[in-house]
Design a protein around this motif. Structure first.
Motif, PDB file in Angstrom:
ATOM      1  N   LEU A 163     -13.913  50.067  63.632  1.00 24.29           N
ATOM      2  CA  LEU A 163     -14.289  49.079  64.637  1.00 24.29           C
ATOM      3  C   LEU A 163     -13.065  48.601  65.419  1.00 24.29           C
ATOM      4  O   LEU A 163     -13.134  48.413  66.639  1.00 24.29           O
ATOM      5  CB  LEU A 163     -14.999  47.894  63.976  1.00 24.29           C
ATOM      6  CG  LEU A 163     -16.304  48.223  63.243  1.00 24.29           C
ATOM      7  CD1 LEU A 163     -16.957  46.949  62.719  1.00 24.29           C
ATOM      8  CD2 LEU A 163     -17.258  48.979  64.150  1.00 24.29           C
ATOM      9  N   SER A 164     -11.957  48.426  64.724  1.00 23.78           N
ATOM     10  CA  SER A 164     -10.720  48.041  65.407  1.00 23.78           C
ATOM     11  C   SER A 164     -10.265  49.135  66.367  1.00 23.78           C
ATOM     12  O   SER A 164      -9.791  48.851  67.478  1.00 23.78           O
ATOM     13  CB  SER A 164      -9.615  47.765  64.383  1.00 23.78           C
ATOM     14  OG  SER A 164      -9.974  46.734  63.504  1.00 23.78           O
ATOM     15  N   PHE A 167     -12.486  48.923  69.337  1.00 28.48           N
ATOM     16  CA  PHE A 167     -12.160  47.719  70.105  1.00 28.48           C
ATOM     17  C   PHE A 167     -10.912  47.939  70.959  1.00 28.48           C
ATOM     18  O   PHE A 167     -10.847  47.484  72.102  1.00 28.48           O
ATOM     19  CB  PHE A 167     -11.939  46.559  69.138  1.00 28.48           C
ATOM     20  CG  PHE A 167     -11.579  45.257  69.802  1.00 28.48           C
ATOM     21  CD1 PHE A 167     -12.565  44.418  70.281  1.00 28.48           C
ATOM     22  CD2 PHE A 167     -10.261  44.877  69.933  1.00 28.48           C
ATOM     23  CE1 PHE A 167     -12.239  43.211  70.884  1.00 28.48           C
ATOM     24  CE2 PHE A 167      -9.918  43.679  70.541  1.00 28.48           C
ATOM     25  CZ  PHE A 167     -10.908  42.844  71.020  1.00 28.48           C
ATOM     26  N   GLU A 171     -10.663  46.957  74.968  1.00 27.52           N
ATOM     27  CA  GLU A 171     -10.132  45.617  75.190  1.00 27.52           C
ATOM     28  C   GLU A 171      -9.477  45.448  76.554  1.00 27.52           C
ATOM     29  O   GLU A 171      -9.351  44.328  77.052  1.00 27.52           O
ATOM     30  CB  GLU A 171      -9.145  45.224  74.085  1.00 27.52           C
ATOM     31  CG  GLU A 171      -7.902  46.081  73.984  1.00 27.52           C
ATOM     32  CD  GLU A 171      -6.961  45.574  72.900  1.00 27.52           C
ATOM     33  OE1 GLU A 171      -6.809  44.339  72.766  1.00 27.52           O
ATOM     34  OE2 GLU A 171      -6.378  46.406  72.191  1.00 27.52           O
ATOM     35  N   LYS A 179     -11.817  38.471  74.053  1.00 28.70           N
ATOM     36  CA  LYS A 179     -11.123  39.248  73.020  1.00 28.70           C
ATOM     37  C   LYS A 179     -10.842  38.378  71.797  1.00 28.70           C
ATOM     38  O   LYS A 179     -11.032  38.820  70.649  1.00 28.70           O
ATOM     39  CB  LYS A 179      -9.811  39.817  73.558  1.00 28.70           C
ATOM     40  CG  LYS A 179      -9.985  40.907  74.579  1.00 28.70           C
ATOM     41  CD  LYS A 179      -8.743  41.779  74.716  1.00 28.70           C
ATOM     42  CE  LYS A 179      -7.492  41.022  74.972  1.00 28.70           C
ATOM     43  NZ  LYS A 179      -6.324  41.917  75.162  1.00 28.70           N
ATOM     44  N   LEU A 183     -12.548  39.487  68.210  1.00 28.40           N
ATOM     45  CA  LEU A 183     -11.699  40.205  67.251  1.00 28.40           C
ATOM     46  C   LEU A 183     -11.938  39.810  65.794  1.00 28.40           C
ATOM     47  O   LEU A 183     -11.966  40.688  64.925  1.00 28.40           O
ATOM     48  CB  LEU A 183     -10.223  40.029  67.621  1.00 28.40           C
ATOM     49  CG  LEU A 183      -9.269  40.983  66.920  1.00 28.40           C
ATOM     50  CD1 LEU A 183      -9.670  42.441  67.170  1.00 28.40           C
ATOM     51  CD2 LEU A 183      -7.836  40.755  67.376  1.00 28.40           C
ATOM     52  N   CYS A 185     -14.684  39.075  64.412  1.00 30.75           N
ATOM     53  CA  CYS A 185     -15.908  39.803  64.031  1.00 30.75           C
ATOM     54  C   CYS A 185     -15.609  41.274  63.787  1.00 30.75           C
ATOM     55  O   CYS A 185     -16.151  41.892  62.859  1.00 30.75           O
ATOM     56  CB  CYS A 185     -16.963  39.659  65.118  1.00 30.75           C
ATOM     57  SG  CYS A 185     -17.447  37.963  65.477  1.00 30.75           S
ATOM     58  N   VAL A 186     -14.747  41.839  64.624  1.00 29.88           N
ATOM     59  CA  VAL A 186     -14.354  43.241  64.477  1.00 29.88           C
ATOM     60  C   VAL A 186     -13.635  43.452  63.141  1.00 29.88           C
ATOM     61  O   VAL A 186     -13.935  44.395  62.387  1.00 29.88           O
ATOM     62  CB  VAL A 186     -13.452  43.664  65.653  1.00 29.88           C
ATOM     63  CG1 VAL A 186     -12.831  45.038  65.396  1.00 29.88           C
ATOM     64  CG2 VAL A 186     -14.248  43.681  66.957  1.00 29.88           C
ATOM     65  N   ASP A 190     -14.766  45.729  59.844  1.00 30.62           N
ATOM     66  CA  ASP A 190     -13.931  46.745  59.203  1.00 30.62           C
ATOM     67  C   ASP A 190     -13.727  46.431  57.728  1.00 30.62           C
ATOM     68  O   ASP A 190     -13.682  47.343  56.884  1.00 30.62           O
ATOM     69  CB  ASP A 190     -12.571  46.832  59.909  1.00 30.62           C
ATOM     70  CG  ASP A 190     -12.618  47.729  61.134  1.00 30.62           C
ATOM     71  OD1 ASP A 190     -13.510  48.596  61.197  1.00 30.62           O
ATOM     72  OD2 ASP A 190     -11.765  47.566  62.018  1.00 30.62           O
TER      73      ASP A 190
END
Length: 215
Positions: A163-164, A167, A171, A179, A183, A185-186, A190
């Motif tokens: 996910l990172s 992202f 971004e 952002k 982030l 949540c991201v 993960d």
């Protein structure tokens, strides 16, 4: 280093993870930053420095002291053999089609026992400066550095998860405040993935590779 603070100051996820790795590195003696620009780069504030360390920049387009033009793909580095203690090579190799020359020159000007510290991107968007040729894997870097003659080759991937990695690709189009909101949540997503897939190879989703080598 505060993650939210760095985001607010315009740093992307790749730079934030890279700077976290910089905080673990100590530079010493006469330091040459190859391909950095004429000013101290932002990552310099994260590197630990011994009291006697002095940093000089050597950019792709010019030599900071004399103004002489330098092409890192064609020219020898204007330094005496075994005259530098530490060399920094941050986000440079992907922009050089003929990267073998600069690596052999770096080994030439490093003192015995001197260190090369650097980073290359992996899952990072195309970014010509002025060209963008390569994305290196851990295996390719190990073979490239060994062929030049470096020892104690240490390569560490940085990132967090799928996910990172996704992202980081989007971004650039997101407003800064959004952002900052998204982030956490991201990262949580993960974290959940790693709990369900503990044996997952995180190298598949690395944003970049940080390396330290010894002559």
């Amino acid at each position: 280093m505060g993650l939210i603070t760095e985001l607010w100051h315009g740093k992307d996820l790749y730079r934030i993870f890279m700077n976290q790795e910089c905080e673990r590195q100590t530079i010493k003696g006469k330091v040459l930053d190859v391909g950095s620009g004429i000013k101290l780069a932002s990552y310099h504030r994260f590197l630990k420095k011994e009291e006697c360390a002095t940093i000089e920049n050597l950019d792709l387009g010019f030599e900071s002291n004399s103004g002489k033009k330098i092409d890192l793909e064609k020219d020898f580095l204007p330094r005496q053999t075994e005259s530098v203690d530490t060399i920094l090579l941050f986000n440079v190799l992907e922009h050089l089609y003929n990267y073998s020359l600069v690596l052999s020159e770096i080994k030439r000007i490093l003192k015995p026992g001197g260190a090369l510290i650097g980073v290359v991107p992996f899952l990072v968007a195309y970014h010509p400066d002025p060209r963008d040729y390569w994305r290196f894997t851990r295996e390719s870097l190990e073979r490239i550095f060994a062929a030049v003659g470096f020892s104690d080759i240490q390569i560490k991937s940085f990132g967090y998860g799928p996910l990172s990695a996704g992202f980081s690709q989007m971004e650039i189009v997101l407003p800064r405040l959004l952002k900052i909101i998204l982030l956490p949540c991201v990262f949580f997503g993960d974290w959940l993935i790693t709990k369900f897939r503990p044996k997952m190879n995180k190298d598949k989703f690395s944003l970049g590779l940080f390396f330290t080598l010894t002559k």
